[in-house]
Design a protein around this motif. Structure first.
Motif, short mmCIF file in Angstrom:
data_model
loop_
_atom_site.label_atom_id
_atom_site.label_comp_id
_atom_site.label_asym_id
_atom_site.label_seq_id
_atom_site.Cartn_x
_atom_site.Cartn_y
_atom_site.Cartn_z
N ILE A 1 0.86 -1.18 0.00
CA ILE A 1 0.00 0.00 0.00
C ILE A 1 0.89 1.23 0.00
CG2 ILE A 1 -1.70 1.32 1.32
CD1 ILE A 1 -2.76 -1.42 2.31
N VAL A 2 0.74 2.06 -1.03
CA VAL A 2 1.56 3.26 -1.18
C VAL A 2 0.73 4.54 -1.03
CG1 VAL A 2 3.31 2.09 -2.57
CG2 VAL A 2 1.38 3.25 -3.71
N GLY A 3 -0.56 4.39 -0.85
CA GLY A 3 -1.43 5.54 -0.66
C GLY A 3 -2.79 5.10 -0.16
N MET A 4 -3.52 6.05 0.40
CA MET A 4 -4.85 5.71 0.93
C MET A 4 -5.68 6.97 1.06
SD MET A 4 -4.29 5.16 4.97
CE MET A 4 -4.00 6.59 6.01
N ALA A 5 -6.97 6.76 1.11
CA ALA A 5 -7.93 7.81 1.43
C ALA A 5 -8.96 7.20 2.36
CB ALA A 5 -8.59 8.34 0.16
N ILE A 6 -9.21 7.88 3.46
CA ILE A 6 -10.19 7.42 4.45
C ILE A 6 -11.29 8.48 4.53
CG2 ILE A 6 -10.59 6.99 6.90
CD1 ILE A 6 -7.77 5.88 7.07
N TYR A 7 -12.53 8.03 4.51
CA TYR A 7 -13.64 8.96 4.62
C TYR A 7 -14.70 8.41 5.55
CZ TYR A 7 -16.59 6.07 1.58
OH TYR A 7 -17.33 5.03 1.06
N MET B 1 -19.86 13.26 2.06
CA MET B 1 -18.61 12.53 2.33
C MET B 1 -17.63 13.49 2.98
SD MET B 1 -15.95 10.65 -0.32
CE MET B 1 -16.97 9.24 -0.71
N TYR B 2 -17.03 13.05 4.08
CA TYR B 2 -15.95 13.81 4.70
C TYR B 2 -14.65 13.04 4.52
CZ TYR B 2 -13.24 16.83 7.57
OH TYR B 2 -12.28 17.72 7.98
N LEU B 3 -13.73 13.64 3.83
CA LEU B 3 -12.43 13.03 3.59
C LEU B 3 -11.54 13.31 4.78
CD1 LEU B 3 -10.23 11.68 1.88
CD2 LEU B 3 -9.93 13.87 0.69
N GLU B 4 -11.25 12.30 5.56
CA GLU B 4 -10.42 12.46 6.74
C GLU B 4 -8.94 12.55 6.37
OE1 GLU B 4 -9.21 12.87 10.67
OE2 GLU B 4 -11.16 13.18 9.76
N LEU C 1 -6.69 8.20 -6.30
CA LEU C 1 -7.46 8.05 -5.05
C LEU C 1 -8.63 9.03 -5.02
CD1 LEU C 1 -4.45 7.61 -2.61
CD2 LEU C 1 -6.20 5.88 -3.08
N LEU C 2 -8.38 10.28 -5.37
CA LEU C 2 -9.45 11.27 -5.38
C LEU C 2 -10.53 10.89 -6.39
CD1 LEU C 2 -10.49 13.89 -4.13
CD2 LEU C 2 -9.23 15.14 -5.91
N ASN C 3 -10.13 10.41 -7.55
CA ASN C 3 -11.12 9.96 -8.54
C ASN C 3 -11.98 8.83 -8.00
OD1 ASN C 3 -10.06 11.85 -10.29
ND2 ASN C 3 -8.95 10.36 -11.54
N ALA C 4 -11.37 7.90 -7.27
CA ALA C 4 -12.12 6.79 -6.68
C ALA C 4 -13.13 7.31 -5.66
CB ALA C 4 -11.17 5.78 -6.03
N LEU C 5 -12.75 8.32 -4.90
CA LEU C 5 -13.68 8.92 -3.94
C LEU C 5 -14.84 9.61 -4.64
CD1 LEU C 5 -11.27 10.43 -1.28
CD2 LEU C 5 -12.61 8.32 -1.11
N LYS C 6 -14.55 10.28 -5.74
CA LYS C 6 -15.62 10.94 -6.51
C LYS C 6 -16.63 9.91 -7.01
CE LYS C 6 -12.61 14.11 -8.72
NZ LYS C 6 -12.32 14.93 -9.89
N VAL C 7 -16.13 8.79 -7.50
CA VAL C 7 -17.02 7.71 -7.97
C VAL C 7 -17.88 7.22 -6.81
CG1 VAL C 7 -17.06 5.33 -8.80
CG2 VAL C 7 -15.56 7.01 -9.89
N ALA D 1 -18.67 8.82 -4.03
CA ALA D 1 -19.62 9.86 -3.62
C ALA D 1 -20.82 9.91 -4.57
CB ALA D 1 -18.91 11.21 -3.58
N LYS D 2 -20.56 9.81 -5.87
CA LYS D 2 -21.66 9.81 -6.83
C LYS D 2 -22.55 8.59 -6.64
CE LYS D 2 -19.44 12.55 -10.41
NZ LYS D 2 -18.84 12.58 -11.73
N LYS D 3 -21.93 7.43 -6.42
CA LYS D 3 -22.69 6.20 -6.23
C LYS D 3 -23.62 6.31 -5.02
CE LYS D 3 -20.01 2.71 -5.76
NZ LYS D 3 -19.24 1.48 -5.52
N LYS D 4 -23.17 7.01 -3.98
CA LYS D 4 -23.96 7.15 -2.75
C LYS D 4 -24.79 8.42 -2.72
CE LYS D 4 -21.06 4.15 -0.07
NZ LYS D 4 -20.34 3.87 1.15
N ASN D 5 -24.83 9.13 -3.85
CA ASN D 5 -25.61 10.36 -3.98
C ASN D 5 -25.21 11.43 -2.97
OD1 ASN D 5 -27.24 9.52 -6.19
ND2 ASN D 5 -28.38 8.23 -4.78
N PHE D 6 -23.93 11.49 -2.61
CA PHE D 6 -23.44 12.56 -1.76
C PHE D 6 -23.27 13.80 -2.64
CE2 PHE D 6 -21.01 9.17 0.87
CZ PHE D 6 -22.14 8.90 1.63
N PRO D 7 -23.79 14.95 -2.23
CA PRO D 7 -23.69 16.15 -3.07
C PRO D 7 -22.29 16.73 -3.13
CG PRO D 7 -24.77 16.68 -1.00
CD PRO D 7 -24.59 15.20 -1.01
N PHE D 8 -21.44 16.43 -2.14
CA PHE D 8 -20.08 16.95 -2.17
C PHE D 8 -19.19 16.16 -1.23
CE2 PHE D 8 -22.50 19.74 0.74
CZ PHE D 8 -21.79 19.57 1.92
#
Length: 153
Positions: free
Chosen positions: A65-71, A83-86, A103-109, A111-118
């Motif tokens: 693992i060389v990177g991560m995003a936790i929300y 979505m809150y990006l921790e 990683l940010l692109n994966a979070l955008k996908v 967020a869209k899937k879960k209907n989060f507005p931002f």
């Protein structure tokens, strides 16, 4: 390095020890190396227990693992669930190679899937590389709001 060698996938419980290493790396980068007090057991339970409170994606190269995003899910009385990006972190040796964007692109996908507005997050005012990255992604850096923390211990 090509992004083709990077796999972006959902975090798994077995990833938690490495993810905590990255959390410690982030704390050191943010000039607070002694502030990480979460235990591995608590981290695992919080993400993969009966009632998870965080979710994540990891960037993997050669099984490391060389990177991560936790929300986590944040509730806005004006907008509903968001979505809150921790944390979004790419280990130092792998920065400037497009992994943060993956990683940010994966979070955008997600967020869209879960209907989060931002997606909302914080960035330290002195972290120029992160600020430039967020601006490149058309993030709105709002100078009007002040972050507040109330310690209860």
């Amino acid at each position: 390095m090509s992004n083709q060698s990077i796999e972006i996938r959902a975090a798994q419980k077995a990833d938690c020890a490495r993810m905590l290493e990255l959390v410690q790396e982030l704390a050191t980068f943010e000039k607070a190396p002694d502030e990480v007090s979460v235990t591995l057991a608590h981290f695992e339970e919080s993400g993969f227990g009966e009632n998870p409170v965080w979710w994540g994606v990891v960037a993997v190269e050669n099984d490391i693992i060389v990177g991560m995003a936790i929300y986590y899910i944040r509730y806005s009385t004006w907008k509903g669930q968001t979505m809150y990006l921790e944390d979004l972190l790419v280990t130092e040796s792998h920065r400037q190679k497009g992994i943060g964007q993956l990683l940010l692109n994966a979070l955008k996908v997600e967020a869209k899937k879960k209907n989060f507005p931002f997606i909302r997050w914080e960035v330290l005012e002195w972290n120029a590389p992160a600020i430039a990255f967020y601006k490149k992604n058309q993030a709105d850096l709002d100078p009007e709001w002040i972050n507040c923390t109330l310690t209860v211990n």
